[in-house]
Enzyme design. Structure first.
Site, mmCIF file in Angstrom:
data_model
loop_
_atom_site.group_PDB
_atom_site.id
_atom_site.type_symbol
_atom_site.label_atom_id
_atom_site.label_comp_id
_atom_site.label_asym_id
_atom_site.label_seq_id
_atom_site.Cartn_x
_atom_site.Cartn_y
_atom_site.Cartn_z
ATOM 1 N N HIS A 281 0.833 -1.202 0.000
ATOM 2 C CA HIS A 281 0.000 0.000 0.000
ATOM 3 C C HIS A 281 0.867 1.252 0.000
ATOM 4 O O HIS A 281 1.896 1.325 0.663
ATOM 5 C CB HIS A 281 -1.016 0.000 1.144
ATOM 6 C CG HIS A 281 -0.480 0.105 2.530
ATOM 7 N ND1 HIS A 281 -0.240 1.314 3.143
ATOM 8 C CD2 HIS A 281 -0.177 -0.839 3.448
ATOM 9 C CE1 HIS A 281 0.182 1.103 4.376
ATOM 10 N NE2 HIS A 281 0.242 -0.184 4.593
ATOM 11 N N ASP A 293 5.882 1.715 7.116
ATOM 12 C CA ASP A 293 4.502 1.274 6.905
ATOM 13 C C ASP A 293 3.781 2.205 5.947
ATOM 14 O O ASP A 293 3.241 3.226 6.367
ATOM 15 C CB ASP A 293 3.775 1.230 8.252
ATOM 16 C CG ASP A 293 2.343 0.758 8.125
ATOM 17 O OD1 ASP A 293 2.020 0.117 7.113
ATOM 18 O OD2 ASP A 293 1.544 1.024 9.043
ATOM 19 N N GLU A 325 -5.286 1.878 2.186
ATOM 20 C CA GLU A 325 -5.198 0.682 3.026
ATOM 21 C C GLU A 325 -5.448 1.044 4.481
ATOM 22 O O GLU A 325 -6.113 0.303 5.211
ATOM 23 C CB GLU A 325 -3.809 0.035 2.876
ATOM 24 C CG GLU A 325 -3.663 -1.312 3.582
ATOM 25 C CD GLU A 325 -3.158 -1.222 5.028
ATOM 26 O OE1 GLU A 325 -3.089 -2.268 5.694
ATOM 27 O OE2 GLU A 325 -2.845 -0.099 5.487
ATOM 28 N N GLU A 326 -4.912 2.186 4.891
ATOM 29 C CA GLU A 326 -5.011 2.577 6.295
ATOM 30 C C GLU A 326 -6.441 2.931 6.697
ATOM 31 O O GLU A 326 -6.752 3.003 7.878
ATOM 32 C CB GLU A 326 -4.076 3.755 6.581
ATOM 33 C CG GLU A 326 -2.599 3.470 6.347
ATOM 34 C CD GLU A 326 -1.994 2.493 7.352
ATOM 35 O OE1 GLU A 326 -2.751 1.960 8.193
ATOM 36 O OE2 GLU A 326 -0.777 2.262 7.295
ATOM 37 N N ASP A 354 3.710 -5.949 3.291
ATOM 38 C CA ASP A 354 3.386 -4.781 4.115
ATOM 39 C C ASP A 354 4.328 -4.748 5.320
ATOM 40 O O ASP A 354 4.261 -5.613 6.189
ATOM 41 C CB ASP A 354 1.931 -4.898 4.576
ATOM 42 C CG ASP A 354 1.418 -3.629 5.244
ATOM 43 O OD1 ASP A 354 2.216 -2.718 5.497
ATOM 44 O OD2 ASP A 354 0.199 -3.567 5.513
ATOM 45 N N HIS A 448 2.676 3.739 13.084
ATOM 46 C CA HIS A 448 1.615 4.754 13.006
ATOM 47 C C HIS A 448 1.966 6.020 13.785
ATOM 48 O O HIS A 448 1.090 6.655 14.378
ATOM 49 C CB HIS A 448 0.273 4.184 13.471
ATOM 50 C CG HIS A 448 -0.366 3.279 12.460
ATOM 51 N ND1 HIS A 448 -1.645 2.802 12.579
ATOM 52 C CD2 HIS A 448 0.114 2.757 11.296
ATOM 53 C CE1 HIS A 448 -1.937 2.042 11.536
ATOM 54 N NE2 HIS A 448 -0.870 1.990 10.747
#
Length: 509
Positions: A281, A293, A325-326, A354, A448
């Site tokens: 992604h 990420d 994707e998130e 990923d 994140h």
């Protein structure tokens, strides 16, 4: 006429290589040239493709992504590549610019779609004047009016809050306390809103916190926070005891719909009934630039796509860079939803990549089995296992539970699997012995977060896993002999799939 000398030179090379040039004469001059150049390429070979992988290429592309993430600073106050941001649009453009230079080798498609994303500025919660440490805002939560605090009595909702009858009438103007489980967070929030609640507190039904997403917004959803099982049950005990609990909730956030894009690149040549597909992604969360990420997966795929263009493949290879994707695997779900039955049958397998470079990494393989997933998923898992063993490297199996973009493929009957290096989970003592690093610390402490930047990468692990990606591509691009045929597969066993605990990085139930 200006192409004739070039074509004549290629024709001589083709004849020397034993290629039947006469079969190409009914094609356009540049098509003839491209076909001859294709035939002159060596057949894809795993060792040769792996040997092209190098740390410098990864570092250059990581620096490119970090640079484009800074395009979002003016709007977001920090670098990010969340969908709709300048950083993500620049990521998409960088992918397209790179693939444009490979247009002789790939057909490139851009797939546009709309997606919701939420920006959380702040939130707070106090219950009887105490701030629960586990409190978190659910993704895509609406704000409290004006982002200001609202106060009301906490009202316990019956069962799992999945039916309107579970909500007492006195929840109106109150704060609904709901246990996680049985239905989605979004459904609970909506039912609370329909009953007139000011906000919803959803507590976990298993140990630990309950990060999650409300999913696609609806008009009746209310500001929604999550609590750990421990904190939620403590409030429940207070309600069942004294019967009087008050909470104050404040959420400053907004939810917005953006247009965004998937980028798909498919080799122009190869058997189109045997499409070998892989994806990563291209977006990050709002909180940071997402260089691990999933900048790491994005870059691994882009570099392997470049290296592969030096080789001839027998089966078509399709690279995908998903958007949103998130926000809940929206890009990959959208792609799969648009496939015809024939197009689905042409995709022999999907490989998900990923987070390839977590700093406190473990070499993780999704534990995809044929007993619970489309036939071929276990064969893919075994390819990864065999490669790590051949390299003298340790590996660990992790749940195949819907956390990444393989989800839509598996649910559509397409075999799938993948590898990763870990997200917010804590490395165990056993894993520290297997892979080094620090037990009791997250695989990616910057998961994140703003610090998911250039310093948040283990290049040794990244090179290793990019080589494994190259091996997976080369193996199946060369031959699918021994890999289960789609038409011979047993009916897809869907019993476990609809109850996946995750849909993307967040809990959904």
């Amino acid at each position: 006429m200006k192409y004739l000398p070039f074509v004549a030179t290629l024709a001589s090379s083709a004849l020397a290589a034993g290629i039947n040039f006469a079969q190409l004469l009914d094609q356009k001059p540049l098509d003839i040239a491209d076909n001859i150049k294709w035939e002159l390429k060596p057949e894809v070979d795993s060792a040769a493709l792996q040997s092209a992988v190098n740390e410098l290429d990864l570092k250059i592309e990581a620096a490119n992504l970090f640079k484009v993430a800074h395009g979002s600073v003016f709007e977001y106050g920090h670098p990010t590549r969340i969908i709709g941001s300048p950083g993500h649009w620049s990521t998409v453009n960088h992918l397209l610019d790179t693939l444009h230079h490979l247009k002789h080798y790939y057909d490139v498609d851009v797939q546009s779609f709309e997606a919701f994303t939420g920006i959380l500025k702040s939130f707070s919660l106090s219950i009887n004047g105490v701030v629960p440490k586990s409190a978190d805002a659910l993704d895509l939560t609406p704000p409290t009016p004006g982002g200001l605090p609202v106060t009301g009595p906490v009202v316990l909702v019956d069962n799992y809050g999945c039916q309107a009858s579970d909500y007492p009438f006195n929840v109106t103007n109150g704060i609904a306390l709901i246990q996680r489980g049985s239905c989605s967070f979004g459904q609970k929030s909506e039912l609370a809103g329909l009953r007139g609640a000011k906000a919803a507190l959803i507590y976990n039904n298993e140990p630990g916190s309950a990060k999650g997403t409300l999913g696609t917004p609806t008009p009746h959803m209310v500001p929604s926070l999550s609590l750990s099982k421990e904190d939620g049950e403590a409030v429940k005990r207070q309600l069942l005891g004294s019967g009087s609990v008050s909470a104050t909730v404040a959420v400053d956030a907004y939810v917005k719909k953006f247009k965004t894009k998937n980028v798909i690149a498919t080799t122009r040549y190869g058997n189109d009934s045997n499409i070998v597909m892989l994806g990563a992604h291209s977006d990050s969360v709002a909180a940071g630039p997402g260089i691990n990420d999933d900048g790491s997966g994005t870059i691994s795929l882009l570099n392997v796509a470049k290296y592969l263009s030096k080789f001839k493949v027998n089966n078509k290879v399709r690279f995908a860079w998903w958007a949103a994707e998130e926000e809940g695997l929206l890009g990959s779900d959208y792609y799969v939803s648009k496939l015809t039955p024939k197009e689905k049958s042409q995709i022999r397998l999907f490989m998900d990549y990923d987070m390839m470079a977590s700093p406190n990494y473990a070499y993780q393989i999704y534990n995809a089995t044929n007993s619970e997933n489309p036939l071929g998923s276990e064969e893919l898992k075994n390819l990864y296992i065999d490669w790590y063993v051949e390299q003298g490297l340790n590996y660990t199996l992790v749940p195949f539970d819907g956390r990444s973009d393989y989800d839509g493929f598996i649910k559509s009957g397409i075999p799938g699997g993948g590898i990763a290096t870990g997200a917010e989970g804590l490395k165990t003592e056993e894993e520290a012995e297997l892979f080094g690093g620090e037990a009791g610390v997250a695989y990616d402490p910057c998961y994140h977060s703003l610090c998911d930047d250039l310093a948040n990468l283990d290049y040794g692990a990244w090179v290793v896993n990019t080589k494994l990606i190259a091996h997976s591509v080369a193996t199946y691009a060369k031959s699918l002999d021994g890999f289960p045929l789609r038409e011979e597969a047993s009916p897809v066993k869907m019993t476990a799939q609809p109850n996946f605990k995750y849909h993307g990085p967040n809990l959904v139930l």
